[in-house]
Write a protein that holds these residues in place. Structure first.
Motif, mmCIF file in Angstrom:
data_model
loop_
_atom_site.group_PDB
_atom_site.id
_atom_site.type_symbol
_atom_site.label_atom_id
_atom_site.label_comp_id
_atom_site.label_asym_id
_atom_site.label_seq_id
_atom_site.Cartn_x
_atom_site.Cartn_y
_atom_site.Cartn_z
ATOM 1 N N SER A 1 -24.798 15.822 44.051
ATOM 2 C CA SER A 1 -24.858 16.760 42.922
ATOM 3 C C SER A 1 -26.008 17.740 43.089
ATOM 4 O O SER A 1 -25.879 18.925 42.765
ATOM 5 C CB SER A 1 -25.013 16.004 41.595
ATOM 6 O OG SER A 1 -23.838 15.272 41.313
ATOM 7 N N ASP B 1 -17.719 19.070 41.044
ATOM 8 C CA ASP B 1 -18.472 17.819 41.163
ATOM 9 C C ASP B 1 -17.647 16.674 40.570
ATOM 10 O O ASP B 1 -17.588 16.514 39.360
ATOM 11 C CB ASP B 1 -19.821 17.944 40.444
ATOM 12 C CG ASP B 1 -20.804 16.859 40.870
ATOM 13 O OD1 ASP B 1 -20.377 15.900 41.533
ATOM 14 O OD2 ASP B 1 -22.001 16.985 40.532
ATOM 15 N N GLU B 2 -16.990 15.919 41.422
ATOM 16 C CA GLU B 2 -16.094 14.830 41.026
ATOM 17 C C GLU B 2 -15.082 15.283 39.961
ATOM 18 O O GLU B 2 -14.992 14.689 38.885
ATOM 19 C CB GLU B 2 -16.910 13.625 40.558
ATOM 20 C CG GLU B 2 -17.875 13.173 41.656
ATOM 21 C CD GLU B 2 -18.543 11.833 41.374
ATOM 22 O OE1 GLU B 2 -17.918 10.991 40.719
ATOM 23 O OE2 GLU B 2 -19.680 11.648 41.822
HETATM 24 MG MG MG Z 1 -23.513 13.208 41.388
#
Ligand code: MG
Ligand code: ADP
Length: 229
Positions: free
Chosen positions: A45, A166-167
């Motif tokens: 991240s 991010d995911e």
């Molecule tokens: Mg992360």
């Protein structure tokens, strides 16, 4: 084109210095489709936030389309971010009280665009993400997959050159996750760079380049086996 050179991002937590990014070098060309994997806490991240100009390196260089970003002040950075970067998060980050249409319109409101132009563009991206019939629903009236497609529409509305996720499928069931991924991939097919942080091997297998991180470092960076580049 994204070029990171000798990038460190350190956090001082009490007595401890956390090297969230530890000497990262990375070049990503326009139109690439890259996945980033690695254990929790490995810096994924942080790397995405630095690439997305949400965070700055402690030291090192970051050139975006040939321009050194680490010398820009906060206003200039926000301006580059608004025009070039689309961000998609695991937890959607939609404004709860605004409708899908208003969420998608928001970046254009902030950019000072006229209402007629905003409406036309918002309608266009909502249609591209098959959300026309959900335009006037608030996030709590939408499924997870629909929320994430609204977030993608919002990320796209300013026509960025880089899409960072991010995911993005982390909170979705398998079917919704596949829909969201297909939406991201169709944008990539249109020429936008797509960088996806994921825990999902299937997602990584679909990307054309796989990066793996550990302890703030890139420990693997190679074309996906069998992928057409
Ligand atoms: Mg992360
Ligand atoms: P990942 O996304 O791979 O799980 P992160 O990039 O979120 O990892 O975090 C990398 C490391 O940096 C972790 O040890 C995390 O605790 C630390 N870290 C991230 N952001 C901060 C912050 N704002 N303050 C202190 N430590 C942080």
């Amino acid at each position: 084109m994204i070029e990171l050179r000798g990038v460190h991002r350190h956090f001082q937590v009490g007595e401890q210095l956390v090297r969230a990014l530890d000497d990262v070098a990375l070049t990503i060309a326009g139109g690439e489709y890259v996945s980033i994997m690695g254990p929790s806490g490995s810096g994924k991240s942080t790397l995405l936030n630095v690439i997305g100009l949400l965070d700055r390196p402690t030291t090192g260089r970051y050139l975006l389309d040939g321009r050194e970003t680490t010398e820009l002040d906060d206003d200039a950075l926000a301006d580059v971010r608004a025009r070039r970067i689309g961000f998609i998060f695991q937890s959607f980050h939609l404004v709860p009280r605004l409708t899908a249409f208003e969420n998608v319109e928001l970046p254009m409101v902030l950019a000072g665009q006229a209402p007629a132009a905003r409406r036309a563009r918002a309608d266009e991206v909502l249609a591209a993400l098959s959300l026309t019939d959900r335009a006037h629903h608030r996030p709590d009236q939408l499924s997870g997959g629909q929320r994430q497609r609204v977030a993608i529409a919002r990320a796209m509305v300013m026509r960025p050159t880089v899409l960072l996720a991010d995911e993005p499928t982390g909170n979705l069931d398998h079917v919704s996750g596949a829909e969201v991924l297909a939406a991201l991939e169709s944008l990539n097919a249109g020429g936008i760079s797509l960088i996806v942080v994921t825990h999902d091997d299937e997602v990584a297998a679909r990307s054309r380049r796989q990066i793996r991180m550990r302890d703030g470092r890139i420990v693997h960076d190679a074309p996906t086996p069998g992928s057409v580049r």
